[in-house]
Motif scaffolding. Sequence first.
Motif, PDB file in Angstrom:
ATOM      1  N   LEU A   1       0.837  -1.203   0.000  1.00 23.58           N
ATOM      2  CA  LEU A   1       0.000   0.000   0.000  1.00 23.58           C
ATOM      3  C   LEU A   1       0.868   1.246   0.000  1.00 23.58           C
ATOM      4  N   LEU A   2       1.878   1.237   0.864  1.00 26.72           N
ATOM      5  CA  LEU A   2       2.745   2.402   0.976  1.00 26.72           C
ATOM      6  C   LEU A   2       3.567   2.599  -0.296  1.00 26.72           C
ATOM      7  N   GLN A   3       4.024   1.513  -0.918  1.00 35.47           N
ATOM      8  CA  GLN A   3       4.857   1.627  -2.105  1.00 35.47           C
ATOM      9  C   GLN A   3       4.092   2.257  -3.268  1.00 35.47           C
ATOM     10  N   PHE A   4       2.900   1.735  -3.565  1.00 31.21           N
ATOM     11  CA  PHE A   4       2.158   2.248  -4.708  1.00 31.21           C
ATOM     12  C   PHE A   4       1.570   3.636  -4.427  1.00 31.21           C
ATOM     13  N   LEU A   5       1.218   3.867  -3.164  1.00 30.89           N
ATOM     14  CA  LEU A   5       0.732   5.198  -2.817  1.00 30.89           C
ATOM     15  C   LEU A   5       1.852   6.226  -2.949  1.00 30.89           C
ATOM     16  N   SER A   6       3.048   5.844  -2.560  1.00 32.43           N
ATOM     17  CA  SER A   6       4.185   6.764  -2.674  1.00 32.43           C
ATOM     18  C   SER A   6       4.507   7.056  -4.134  1.00 32.43           C
ATOM     19  N   GLU A   7       4.359   6.055  -5.018  1.00 34.44           N
ATOM     20  CA  GLU A   7       4.593   6.292  -6.441  1.00 34.44           C
ATOM     21  C   GLU A   7       3.596   7.319  -6.983  1.00 34.44           C
ATOM     22  N   ALA A   8       2.338   7.181  -6.565  1.00 31.41           N
ATOM     23  CA  ALA A   8       1.327   8.150  -7.010  1.00 31.41           C
ATOM     24  C   ALA A   8       1.632   9.545  -6.482  1.00 31.41           C
ATOM     25  N   LEU A   9       2.100   9.620  -5.229  1.00 28.93           N
ATOM     26  CA  LEU A   9       2.396  10.922  -4.646  1.00 28.93           C
ATOM     27  C   LEU A   9       3.636  11.546  -5.278  1.00 28.93           C
ATOM     28  N   VAL A  10       4.644  10.722  -5.586  1.00 30.03           N
ATOM     29  CA  VAL A  10       5.832  11.255  -6.272  1.00 30.03           C
ATOM     30  C   VAL A  10       5.443  11.829  -7.619  1.00 30.03           C
ATOM     31  N   LEU A  11       4.589  11.113  -8.344  1.00 25.28           N
ATOM     32  CA  LEU A  11       4.127  11.592  -9.643  1.00 25.28           C
ATOM     33  C   LEU A  11       3.320  12.884  -9.487  1.00 25.28           C
ATOM     34  N   THR A  12       2.440  12.911  -8.494  1.00 31.20           N
ATOM     35  CA  THR A  12       1.578  14.082  -8.288  1.00 31.20           C
ATOM     36  C   THR A  12       2.387  15.305  -7.864  1.00 31.20           C
ATOM     37  N   PHE A  13       3.288  15.103  -6.906  1.00 30.15           N
ATOM     38  CA  PHE A  13       4.032  16.251  -6.392  1.00 30.15           C
ATOM     39  C   PHE A  13       5.104  16.725  -7.365  1.00 30.15           C
ATOM     40  N   SER A  14       5.610  15.852  -8.194  1.00 29.97           N
ATOM     41  CA  SER A  14       6.541  16.299  -9.236  1.00 29.97           C
ATOM     42  C   SER A  14       5.820  17.227 -10.203  1.00 29.97           C
ATOM     43  N   GLY A  15       4.620  16.801 -10.622  1.00 28.28           N
ATOM     44  CA  GLY A  15       3.812  17.680 -11.470  1.00 28.28           C
ATOM     45  C   GLY A  15       3.394  18.940 -10.742  1.00 28.28           C
ATOM     46  N   GLY A  16       3.100  18.795  -9.436  1.00 28.27           N
ATOM     47  CA  GLY A  16       2.689  19.963  -8.650  1.00 28.27           C
ATOM     48  C   GLY A  16       3.786  20.987  -8.523  1.00 28.27           C
ATOM     49  N   LEU A  17       5.044  20.528  -8.364  1.00 22.43           N
ATOM     50  CA  LEU A  17       6.162  21.466  -8.257  1.00 22.43           C
ATOM     51  C   LEU A  17       6.328  22.253  -9.555  1.00 22.43           C
ATOM     52  N   VAL A  18       6.254  21.553 -10.680  1.00 28.17           N
ATOM     53  CA  VAL A  18       6.340  22.242 -11.965  1.00 28.17           C
ATOM     54  C   VAL A  18       5.160  23.198 -12.125  1.00 28.17           C
ATOM     55  N   GLY A  19       3.965  22.738 -11.715  1.00 27.93           N
ATOM     56  CA  GLY A  19       2.773  23.587 -11.818  1.00 27.93           C
ATOM     57  C   GLY A  19       2.884  24.851 -10.986  1.00 27.93           C
ATOM     58  N   MET A  20       3.461  24.738  -9.786  1.00 30.24           N
ATOM     59  CA  MET A  20       3.656  25.915  -8.934  1.00 30.24           C
ATOM     60  C   MET A  20       4.570  26.930  -9.619  1.00 30.24           C
ATOM     61  N   LEU A  21       5.663  26.432 -10.182  1.00 29.74           N
ATOM     62  CA  LEU A  21       6.600  27.336 -10.847  1.00 29.74           C
ATOM     63  C   LEU A  21       5.961  28.010 -12.056  1.00 29.74           C
ATOM     64  N   VAL A  22       5.201  27.226 -12.836  1.00 28.61           N
ATOM     65  CA  VAL A  22       4.532  27.803 -14.013  1.00 28.61           C
ATOM     66  C   VAL A  22       3.498  28.841 -13.567  1.00 28.61           C
ATOM     67  N   ALA A  23       2.729  28.518 -12.512  1.00 25.01           N
ATOM     68  CA  ALA A  23       1.700  29.443 -12.031  1.00 25.01           C
ATOM     69  C   ALA A  23       2.326  30.741 -11.526  1.00 25.01           C
ATOM     70  N   LEU A  24       3.435  30.639 -10.777  1.00 22.99           N
ATOM     71  CA  LEU A  24       4.113  31.849 -10.297  1.00 22.99           C
ATOM     72  C   LEU A  24       4.591  32.702 -11.468  1.00 22.99           C
ATOM     73  N   GLY A  25       5.119  32.032 -12.504  1.00 21.44           N
ATOM     74  CA  GLY A  25       5.555  32.778 -13.668  1.00 21.44           C
ATOM     75  C   GLY A  25       4.409  33.471 -14.383  1.00 21.44           C
ATOM     76  N   LEU A  26       3.266  32.789 -14.500  1.00 22.43           N
ATOM     77  CA  LEU A  26       2.120  33.376 -15.191  1.00 22.43           C
ATOM     78  C   LEU A  26       1.537  34.560 -14.426  1.00 22.43           C
TER      79      LEU A  26
END
Length: 416
Positions: free
Chosen positions: A325-350
Amino acid sequence: MRNILSQSWISLLRHRTRSLLTMMGIVWGLVSVVILLAYGQGIGSSVLSATLGIGNSVVFMWPGQTSMQAGGERAGQRVKLMYDDIAAIRDGAPMLKAVSGEIDNSLGYKFGDRMVSIMTKGIEYPYGTMRRLDVEDGRFFEESDITDQRNVLILGPDAAGKIFGGLPPVGQTVSVRGRQFEVIGLLRRKIQDSSNNCQDNNCAFIPYSVMQMLANQRDPDVILFQPSDPLLHIKGVEGVRAIMALHHHFDPRDEKAVGIWDTEDDAKEVEQFALALNALLGLIGTLTLAVGGVGVMNIMLVAVTERTREIGLRKAVAARPRHLLLQFLSEALVLTFSGGLVGMLVALGLTRLIPPMPLYGEMFKTLNHQGDIILRASAPVMAISFAVLCTVGILAGLWPAMKAARMDPIEALRYE
């Protein structure tokens, strides 16, 4: 935890294209949340600032007509404000910070060959603080200006333009009904979407005692007062109404005897509007981010299916459901937060690249886009966006992770 996160990252790198495309949904969704919340906050702050342009939690009172019988008087009696009411309110309502009378009259101003009509307000000393009359050039009235009945004048920027054109108004002399007035102050331009008879940018202000002589009028048209604390507004209004009822012999419960406009109520309505608007825009952005979350969930379900034999092998060597449970949940969170970090930077720029959107700036001719909608990725906006991102990430990864944790090891090893 370090090993789990490392394995999650390696697993995502095995399918770079798939992971990248999934992250794009998260990036787009988070940018939508940040931009929409920043837009809602920009509208709310601009409208609230324009609403408060009328004054700092000030209350206006004007004459009315009784609608209830009281003290032997029948309903329908007109109530006229008296100058003595101002002193009575000052003495009898200790919860008030400031009280002022106001006389309104349209007067003719003559400067050289130019003659213009300007709405003029006769005011007392506390009036400027209550009504947010900030002087940009010159000075505001002193108490001696009112008590000594000095012929001094303060102009709003638009009123000054009508009288003097492009000339600096402070220090100039203008004729009003045959009397010479010296301009001692020029008000700073302000955004004000409500008014009593005229907006301050277009008004002229003179001492109350001088206006009494010019208009041949002793009693005020309006009485303004300001409670010492916003929490005392209801008590302040009730106290003033009770004093007026005692002086003018009407029932203090009669709300039509004197008209009351409490600007604090307007501010609360605007705050509620801004809150509702932010909730609506935040919901729209969250739904957009949820679409990206569906993509994450889909990619994780595919990953669970592809790694069925691996799951069976892990369980066969004593891996517990919570480990999977922890392994697959962590994979989903890594994917989500990686996209979220890029999204934050793009949003700040916009938010820095998108220019201010017009709202009040053009109407009031302000500088530096004051009163317009300016997108700012403030700390509350970013915090709300991060909370939404966490929720989407957990929900997107929980179902695939639970599916992996519940697999039967024998069936998983026999898969394909």
